[in-house]
Scaffold this motif. Sequence first.
Motif, PDB file in Angstrom:
ATOM      1  N   VAL A 248       0.880  -1.107   0.062  1.00 42.09           N
ATOM      2  CA  VAL A 248       0.045  -0.080  -0.134  1.00 42.09           C
ATOM      3  C   VAL A 248       0.956   1.253   0.053  1.00 42.09           C
ATOM      4  CG1 VAL A 248      -1.847   1.350   1.259  1.00 42.09           C
ATOM      5  CG2 VAL A 248      -1.829  -1.327   1.351  1.00 42.09           C
ATOM      6  N   LEU A 249       0.452   2.242  -0.900  1.00 41.39           N
ATOM      7  CA  LEU A 249       1.237   3.680  -1.041  1.00 41.39           C
ATOM      8  C   LEU A 249       0.414   4.652  -0.570  1.00 41.39           C
ATOM      9  CD1 LEU A 249       3.903   4.993  -1.750  1.00 41.39           C
ATOM     10  CD2 LEU A 249       2.749   5.226  -4.256  1.00 41.39           C
TER      11      LEU A 249
ATOM     12  N   ILE B 219       4.948   6.925   2.345  1.00 41.16           N
ATOM     13  CA  ILE B 219       3.940   8.157   2.089  1.00 41.16           C
ATOM     14  C   ILE B 219       4.931   9.135   1.356  1.00 41.16           C
ATOM     15  CG2 ILE B 219       2.856   9.755   3.361  1.00 41.16           C
ATOM     16  CD1 ILE B 219       3.087   7.831   6.020  1.00 41.16           C
ATOM     17  N   TYR B 220       4.147   9.705   0.144  1.00 36.85           N
ATOM     18  CA  TYR B 220       4.665  10.865  -0.381  1.00 36.85           C
ATOM     19  C   TYR B 220       3.475  11.923  -0.076  1.00 36.85           C
ATOM     20  CZ  TYR B 220       7.551   8.018  -3.629  1.00 36.85           C
ATOM     21  OH  TYR B 220       8.401   6.888  -3.883  1.00 36.85           O
TER      22      TYR B 220
ATOM     23  N   GLY C 251       4.098   2.955  -9.659  1.00 40.51           N
ATOM     24  CA  GLY C 251       4.858   1.974 -10.433  1.00 40.51           C
ATOM     25  C   GLY C 251       6.055   1.538  -9.833  1.00 40.51           C
ATOM     26  N   ASN C 252       6.758   2.850  -9.283  1.00 45.03           N
ATOM     27  CA  ASN C 252       8.206   2.538  -8.647  1.00 45.03           C
ATOM     28  C   ASN C 252       8.146   1.502  -7.391  1.00 45.03           C
ATOM     29  OD1 ASN C 252       9.318   3.821 -10.519  1.00 45.03           O
ATOM     30  ND2 ASN C 252       9.675   5.756  -9.380  1.00 45.03           N
ATOM     31  N   HIS C 253       7.006   1.829  -6.783  1.00 42.02           N
ATOM     32  CA  HIS C 253       6.684   1.234  -5.433  1.00 42.02           C
ATOM     33  C   HIS C 253       6.099  -0.026  -5.364  1.00 42.02           C
ATOM     34  CE1 HIS C 253       6.198   0.973  -0.911  1.00 42.02           C
ATOM     35  NE2 HIS C 253       4.879   0.699  -1.272  1.00 42.02           N
ATOM     36  N   ASP C 254       5.647  -0.473  -6.713  1.00 45.51           N
ATOM     37  CA  ASP C 254       4.963  -1.685  -7.275  1.00 45.51           C
ATOM     38  C   ASP C 254       3.788  -1.783  -6.147  1.00 45.51           C
ATOM     39  OD1 ASP C 254       4.249  -3.779  -8.560  1.00 45.51           O
ATOM     40  OD2 ASP C 254       5.753  -5.281  -7.481  1.00 45.51           O
ATOM     41  N   ALA C 255       2.741  -0.786  -6.075  1.00 47.27           N
ATOM     42  CA  ALA C 255       1.909  -0.778  -4.919  1.00 47.27           C
ATOM     43  C   ALA C 255       0.604  -1.615  -5.686  1.00 47.27           C
ATOM     44  CB  ALA C 255       1.088   0.506  -4.960  1.00 47.27           C
ATOM     45  N   ASP C 256      -0.159  -2.338  -4.762  1.00 45.72           N
ATOM     46  CA  ASP C 256      -1.458  -3.034  -5.095  1.00 45.72           C
ATOM     47  C   ASP C 256      -2.588  -2.059  -4.699  1.00 45.72           C
ATOM     48  OD1 ASP C 256      -0.173  -5.563  -5.209  1.00 45.72           O
ATOM     49  OD2 ASP C 256       0.358  -5.657  -3.311  1.00 45.72           O
ATOM     50  N   TYR C 257      -2.248  -1.124  -4.015  1.00 54.10           N
ATOM     51  CA  TYR C 257      -3.394  -0.048  -3.537  1.00 54.10           C
ATOM     52  C   TYR C 257      -2.775   1.111  -3.277  1.00 54.10           C
ATOM     53  CZ  TYR C 257      -5.998  -4.339  -2.674  1.00 54.10           C
ATOM     54  OH  TYR C 257      -6.513  -5.836  -3.005  1.00 54.10           O
ATOM     55  N   VAL C 258      -3.495   2.272  -3.566  1.00 56.48           N
ATOM     56  CA  VAL C 258      -2.842   3.370  -3.336  1.00 56.48           C
ATOM     57  C   VAL C 258      -3.871   4.429  -2.458  1.00 56.48           C
ATOM     58  CG1 VAL C 258      -1.998   5.642  -4.302  1.00 56.48           C
ATOM     59  CG2 VAL C 258      -1.721   3.626  -5.606  1.00 56.48           C
TER      60      VAL C 258
END
Length: 413
Positions: free
Chosen positions: A5-6, A54-55, A117-124
Amino acid sequence: MKPRVLGMILAGGQGSRLSPLTMRRSKPAVPFGSKYRIIDFAINNFINSGLFSIYVLTQYKAQSLTEHIQRGWRFGTFLSDYFITLVPAQMYRFEELGPVWYRGTADAVYQNLHLVGNHDADYVAIFSGDHIYKMNVEHMLQQHIDSRADISIAAYPMPQAQAHQFGIMHVNDKWKVTDFLEKPVNPPSIPGQPGTSLTSMGNYIFSRRALEELLETSMSGGEEGFDFGKDVIPRALSDGYNVMAYDFHKNPIPGQDRPNLYWRDVGTLDAYFDASMDLVTVNPEFDIYNGEWPLRTSSEFSPPAKFVHESDGRRGQAFNSIMAGGTIISGGTVRDSVLGRSVHTHSYSLVESSVLFDNVQIGRHSQIRRTIIDKDVIVPPATKIGHDVEHDRARGFTVTDNGVVVVPKSYTF
């Protein structure tokens, strides 16, 4: 396997309705609750929910916010998935438009979609950075996963008379969103609950595929498609995506016995003042003393608060108030107020129902009532503020509809 999760916090708000508090800082950087900034509550919600990637997306007057994040919110350097990183607007270049700033909430995320994409997140998890509340994001995420939602929207029931400032949702009996209206002039009520509308809190969880698809489609529209509430959510509904509402009132907070009902959009000076006054009630609905849901902020290296002098007419005392370190109540009285760091109230002064930011000094015999004083203001002896609003207006102070006086940062009398 635990999903990746991002977190993205939208912290670029200009906050023009909070001027003069936002003359030199963005809305998320405005101090709140004695020692915090408004942005701190969103960050704490993520961290307390176990979300550590976290961004923070910034834009307007970001220097104060940037310094706050850089100085106060740092993880160690050895864990790649534990970070709080600032992402300033970078004048993204569109082939047809050339370089542009963020044009809306959705565009801010679109211009940084590579980070997903860089984080390869499943959910944002995309949350607003300018509200006061506690929220267990993990609980919302689990509902998002269980309902197989493409998008989940945190929902808050609100009096219909106030709801025109927010996105309004219609839901069915399973809380599936069937319609979404962005800031309608006449917001509809919840069926069976006249006088109440179901509003969007501006907090979303997206499944990655849905986010990428919807942003690519929305941004291809040219002149529109830049906001989640106005453009992306209605498009998702028309295109058949599974959009679910999340009932914020069912959000559990560890260590809190009462229901989690408190959420405030402090978008106006009166709303900001009222939320500040909420903190100093005897049993505040928004509890900042819950040890199981700690509220962190930048480190404070100031000395403890101090109360001095104890004689008739000259006693350092405070009632129903909160204050940060370094504050000295010297022979004066503070009542129903919120004081920041290193505030100094001098002898025979009286501060009532007011909010004083860092490094404010109140001179002897001064009387301050229903006033917000920004940082680094020295109030001369025998000054009255908040007792004659016409006189306060004549001095150039902002006076709100409810009669709250606002003294800008570094004002010189």
